[in-house]
Design a protein around this motif. Structure first.
Motif, PDB file in Angstrom:
ATOM      1  N   LEU A  30      22.715  63.198  31.887  1.00 53.02           N
ATOM      2  CA  LEU A  30      22.543  63.859  30.595  1.00 53.02           C
ATOM      3  C   LEU A  30      21.295  64.739  30.554  1.00 53.02           C
ATOM      4  N   GLU A  31      20.225  64.297  31.201  1.00 53.74           N
ATOM      5  CA  GLU A  31      18.986  65.067  31.166  1.00 53.74           C
ATOM      6  C   GLU A  31      19.008  66.245  32.135  1.00 53.74           C
ATOM      7  N   THR A  32      19.622  66.068  33.302  1.00 63.24           N
ATOM      8  CA  THR A  32      19.572  67.093  34.344  1.00 63.24           C
ATOM      9  C   THR A  32      20.749  68.059  34.289  1.00 63.24           C
ATOM     10  N   VAL A  33      21.954  67.529  34.154  1.00 55.95           N
ATOM     11  CA  VAL A  33      23.146  68.373  34.175  1.00 55.95           C
ATOM     12  C   VAL A  33      23.424  68.974  32.801  1.00 55.95           C
ATOM     13  N   ARG A  34      23.282  68.162  31.761  1.00 49.81           N
ATOM     14  CA  ARG A  34      23.550  68.675  30.413  1.00 49.81           C
ATOM     15  C   ARG A  34      22.290  69.154  29.695  1.00 49.81           C
ATOM     16  N   HIS A  35      21.145  69.065  30.363  1.00 51.10           N
ATOM     17  CA  HIS A  35      19.877  69.632  29.875  1.00 51.10           C
ATOM     18  C   HIS A  35      19.473  69.087  28.498  1.00 51.10           C
ATOM     19  N   LEU A  36      19.661  67.803  28.295  1.00 48.52           N
ATOM     20  CA  LEU A  36      19.238  67.175  27.053  1.00 48.52           C
ATOM     21  C   LEU A  36      17.845  66.588  27.225  1.00 48.52           C
ATOM     22  N   SER A  37      17.068  66.569  26.142  1.00 48.51           N
ATOM     23  CA  SER A  37      15.729  65.989  26.199  1.00 48.51           C
ATOM     24  C   SER A  37      15.836  64.461  26.262  1.00 48.51           C
ATOM     25  N   PRO A  38      14.791  63.776  26.781  1.00 48.09           N
ATOM     26  CA  PRO A  38      14.829  62.309  26.807  1.00 48.09           C
ATOM     27  C   PRO A  38      15.077  61.690  25.436  1.00 48.09           C
ATOM     28  N   LEU A  39      14.482  62.276  24.384  1.00 48.95           N
ATOM     29  CA  LEU A  39      14.656  61.727  23.038  1.00 48.95           C
ATOM     30  C   LEU A  39      16.096  61.889  22.556  1.00 48.95           C
ATOM     31  N   THR A  40      16.722  63.023  22.891  1.00 50.84           N
ATOM     32  CA  THR A  40      18.123  63.238  22.510  1.00 50.84           C
ATOM     33  C   THR A  40      19.033  62.241  23.209  1.00 50.84           C
ATOM     34  N   VAL A  41      18.760  62.007  24.494  1.00 53.74           N
ATOM     35  CA  VAL A  41      19.570  61.040  25.244  1.00 53.74           C
ATOM     36  C   VAL A  41      19.395  59.637  24.654  1.00 53.74           C
ATOM     37  N   ALA A  42      18.152  59.283  24.332  1.00 54.85           N
ATOM     38  CA  ALA A  42      17.914  57.974  23.721  1.00 54.85           C
ATOM     39  C   ALA A  42      18.667  57.847  22.401  1.00 54.85           C
ATOM     40  N   ALA A  43      18.724  58.949  21.629  1.00 59.56           N
ATOM     41  CA  ALA A  43      19.453  58.934  20.362  1.00 59.56           C
ATOM     42  C   ALA A  43      20.949  58.741  20.593  1.00 59.56           C
ATOM     43  N   GLN A  44      21.463  59.272  21.696  1.00 58.12           N
ATOM     44  CA  GLN A  44      22.884  59.105  21.991  1.00 58.12           C
ATOM     45  C   GLN A  44      23.239  57.653  22.292  1.00 58.12           C
ATOM     46  N   TYR A  45      22.245  56.863  22.668  1.00 57.13           N
ATOM     47  CA  TYR A  45      22.461  55.423  22.881  1.00 57.13           C
ATOM     48  C   TYR A  45      22.366  54.644  21.566  1.00 57.13           C
TER      49      TYR A  45
END
Length: 478
Positions: A294-309
């Protein structure tokens, strides 16, 4: 215990699992940001930020559980939280040194904290509650907080890394651990702090050989992606580690007070531990590669990825309630089998998602399903082993479950990393920043997790049908 005292008692013990998973998430989410501080973007080196923590969390649990049986579980539990806080603070101060090796060491020493609090906290539950519905409920609560702990650690790790400075995540974590130390001293009843009347002995030689063997095997697997299996450093460590583990079994069979009684490792115990190992190992690979993807391929920030969880804690509570119901209305082997199916299904959904896709299509579904694997397998295994061990060996019973959970996460990351570097091979003319190249590597990691979880489904099915053929549809008394 009064109602208030019991509430605080259950809360502080359950927070041991919450903080254990938070310690995992706080470094995983901002992995690249931490790596830039130490001037490394190597995946093999960055994976040690997670693997080093899980390595010691899984390796030292058996020893700490037995020490709890000897000197008292409350003493060890409080000491574990204090230790957890000290090395969390040191991990933050590692930023001033700029040395990745020092940070890795701090993360490894930080992992000793969960290795102490997890088995001794569960042992306190095992001593406080006799077999029955109340015991099933508190074990389910203990398992339910795991997703919330991971997401909380990931959120605050990302917040501090993006908006302030990532060491503050570790320093605030340390302050929380010290506060929980004080709360544990006040909330845990005095009766549970007494030393056992006839404490078992401590097997020093077996403990030393076993810990060394587990450490060397794990280090070999996690260094293999960086240096290759052809490196003498890697395969010599593996050979020496395996020899130590063989020596450990030989010592334990002859020890007066074995750290791990080999006689206790009957077919039921082995089936349960194998299921827990491959299931949680697959989960560790899934969560690591999901963040990387999510962070590398979809270029999401760490906080955005954490929110997706974010759905994970809610699903964890639902899974906990379902587990409590199943443990009192279905055989525990059936609960374990269903947890393995949840692990496998959640990982398969994530493994076959395309590079770019709306979050709700597959990633959301995978995140919703995975807590059911976590929160069904851990309580089932904990209750089963707790009910089969006498009160003076409750630390050992819970040590087995926690050891397998944490150690399997670490070693499975090494296995997945080995598969990744052999599938997505760097070489002349290969752009290692190309998204297709990265996606190919991440998919291979996902496929490794699929294989591990499928093995869990097979073992879970065999375990269920084996117990069903012997006992029928036997439900625990409650």
């Amino acid at each position: 215990m009064s109602t208030t005292r019991e509430f605080l008692f259950v809360a502080v013990i359950s927070l041991a699992h919450f903080m254990t998973q938070a310690g995992l998430g706080q470094a995983l989410a901002p992995l690249d940001i931490i790596g830039r501080t130490f001037k490394t973007q190597n995946m093999g080196q960055e994976s040690w930020f997670v693997a080093g923590y899980s390595l010691t969390a899984g390796t030292f649990i058996l020893v700490s559980g037995r020490l709890g049986d000897i000197i008292g579980h409350k003493r060890m539990f409080c000491f574990g939280f204090a230790w957890f806080g000290v090395w969390s603070a040191f991990a933050g101060f590692a930023a001033y040194t700029g040395q990745q090796v020092f940070f890795d060491i701090c993360r490894a020493m930080q992992g000793v904290g969960p290795a102490i609090v997890m088995p001794n906290g569960l042992a306190l539950f095992g001593r406080a509650y006799p077999p029955g519905i109340k015991k099933n409920i508190v074990f389910s609560i203990f398992g339910a907080v795991a997703p919330a702990g991971f997401v909380t650690g990931a959120v605050f790790g990302s917040l501090f890394a993006q908006l302030v400075w990532w060491p503050w995540a570790f320093w605030s974590f340390a302050i929380t651990c010290w506060a929980l130390t004080v709360l544990a001293l006040l909330a845990i009843p005095r009766e549970l702090s007494e030393k056992p009347v006839n404490p078992p002995g401590f097997d020093w030689s077996g403990s030393a050989v076993g810990v060394i063997g587990l450490l060397l095997v794990n280090i070999a697997w996690n260094n293999a992606p960086m240096y290759g299996w052809g490196s003498p450093t890697v395969y010599f460590l593996l050979i020496i580690g395996l020899l130590c583990l063989v020596g450990f079994v030989w010592i334990e069979k002859r020890a007066v007070s074995p750290i791990l009684p080999i006689s206790a490792m009957n077919g039921t115990v082995c089936f349960v531990l194998i299921c827990v190992g491959v299931g949680w190992g697959a989960f560790g690979v899934w969560v690591f590669y999901t963040f990387r993807f999510l962070e590398t391929v979809r270029h999401l920030s760490p906080l955005t990825v954490a929110a997706q969880y974010g759905p994970a804690p809610i699903c964890g509570l639902l899974a906990s309630g379902l587990t409590g119901f199943m443990l009192t209305h279905t055989p525990v082997s059936f609960t374990m089998f269903m947890s393995m199916c949840a692990f496998c299904l959640g990982i398969i959904i994530a493994a076959f998602q395309p590079m770019q896709q709306i979050y709700w299509a597959q990633m959301f579904v995978s995140i919703v399903i995975m807590p059911f694997g976590m929160d069904m397998s851990f309580p089932a295994a904990s209750v089963l082993l707790s009910n089969h061990m006498p009160p003076e060996h409750q630390g050992l019973a819970q040590s087995l479950v926690s050891t397998v959970v944490n150690y399997s996460i670490s070693i499975s990351l090494g296995i997945a990393g080995t598969v990744e570097v052999n599938v997505a091979k760097p070489g002349p003319g290969v752009d290692m920043t190309d998204l297709n190249f990265l996606f190919k590597g991440y998919q291979s990691g996902y496929y490794t997790a699929v294989g591990l979880s499928a093995m869990g489904v097979i073992c879970g099915a065999l375990f269920f049908f084996r117990t069903f053929s012997k006992e029928g549809w036997k439900v625990m008394d409650h």
